[in-house]
Design an enzyme around this catalytic site. Structure first.
Site, PDB file in Angstrom:
ATOM      1  N   HIS A   1     -30.557 -48.199  22.787  1.00 56.68           N
ATOM      2  CA  HIS A   1     -29.920 -47.386  21.733  1.00 56.68           C
ATOM      3  C   HIS A   1     -28.350 -47.375  21.664  1.00 56.68           C
ATOM      4  CE1 HIS A   1     -34.021 -45.158  21.884  1.00 56.68           C
ATOM      5  NE2 HIS A   1     -33.977 -46.121  20.749  1.00 56.68           N
TER       6      HIS A   1
ATOM      7  N   GLY B   1     -32.424 -53.657  15.894  1.00 58.77           N
ATOM      8  CA  GLY B   1     -33.734 -53.150  16.050  1.00 58.77           C
ATOM      9  C   GLY B   1     -34.402 -52.482  14.923  1.00 58.77           C
TER      10      GLY B   1
ATOM     11  N   ASP C   1     -36.879 -54.915  17.013  1.00 60.31           N
ATOM     12  CA  ASP C   1     -38.266 -54.291  17.887  1.00 60.31           C
ATOM     13  C   ASP C   1     -39.475 -54.734  17.529  1.00 60.31           C
ATOM     14  OD1 ASP C   1     -36.095 -52.219  18.879  1.00 60.31           O
ATOM     15  OD2 ASP C   1     -36.814 -50.708  17.271  1.00 60.31           O
TER      16      ASP C   1
ATOM     17  N   ASP D   1     -40.624 -47.207  16.161  1.00 61.65           N
ATOM     18  CA  ASP D   1     -40.630 -48.518  16.541  1.00 61.65           C
ATOM     19  C   ASP D   1     -40.486 -48.278  17.964  1.00 61.65           C
ATOM     20  OD1 ASP D   1     -40.644 -49.534  13.744  1.00 61.65           O
ATOM     21  OD2 ASP D   1     -38.424 -49.276  13.801  1.00 61.65           O
TER      22      ASP D   1
END
Length: 137
Positions: A16, A64, A69, A99
């Site tokens: 992240h 992502g 993802d 996700d």
């Protein structure tokens, strides 16, 4: 995925935004080990790893939230990965939280070694890259 055939080890590395610096630092600490690994990573994370450590074999997927993802999820389903290292930021709300949950669920369903922190990532590297071939019982 069992690498007794001598195939390369395949890791997915994801982080992240608030943990991208941490995963790049962690890769540096594990550089000697990860130089023997084929790395697949979501867009920005992979680009940062590749830029910082150009000697590594890094394949960058989509970002992502834009499908990266899901690309990693597909690789899990196709049993093309040996481990998932996902540095999750548990303190910030994530607009694409579904996700994230899907990825962790797939890793669990397919019994894929998964790390969400530095210490568990270290153990996975030690077991899969440094250790003998691992075959789940």
């Amino acid at each position: 995925m069992n690498n007794s055939s001598g195939d390369a080890t395949h890791f997915a590395l994801v982080a992240h935004d608030a943990r991208k610096d941490e995963i790049v630092d962690w890769v540096g600490l594990q550089l000697a080990h990860l130089s023997r690994v084929q790395i697949f990573s979501t867009g920005t994370t992979g680009s940062r790893i590749k830029q910082t450590y150009p000697e590594l074999d890094v394949t960058c997927l989509k970002s992502g939230p834009l499908g990266g993802d899901q690309q990693i999820g597909a690789m899990i389903c196709e049993e093309k990965l040996d481990a998932l290292v996902f540095f999750v930021d548990p303190l910030s709300p994530m607009p694409h939280d579904v996700d994230v949950k899907a990825l962790t669920r797939l890793a669990t369903v397919y019994d894929l070694p998964m790390a969400c922190s530095r210490s568990t990532a270290d153990l996975i590297v030690k077991g899969l890259v440094d250790g003998d071939d691992y075959t789940p019982v």
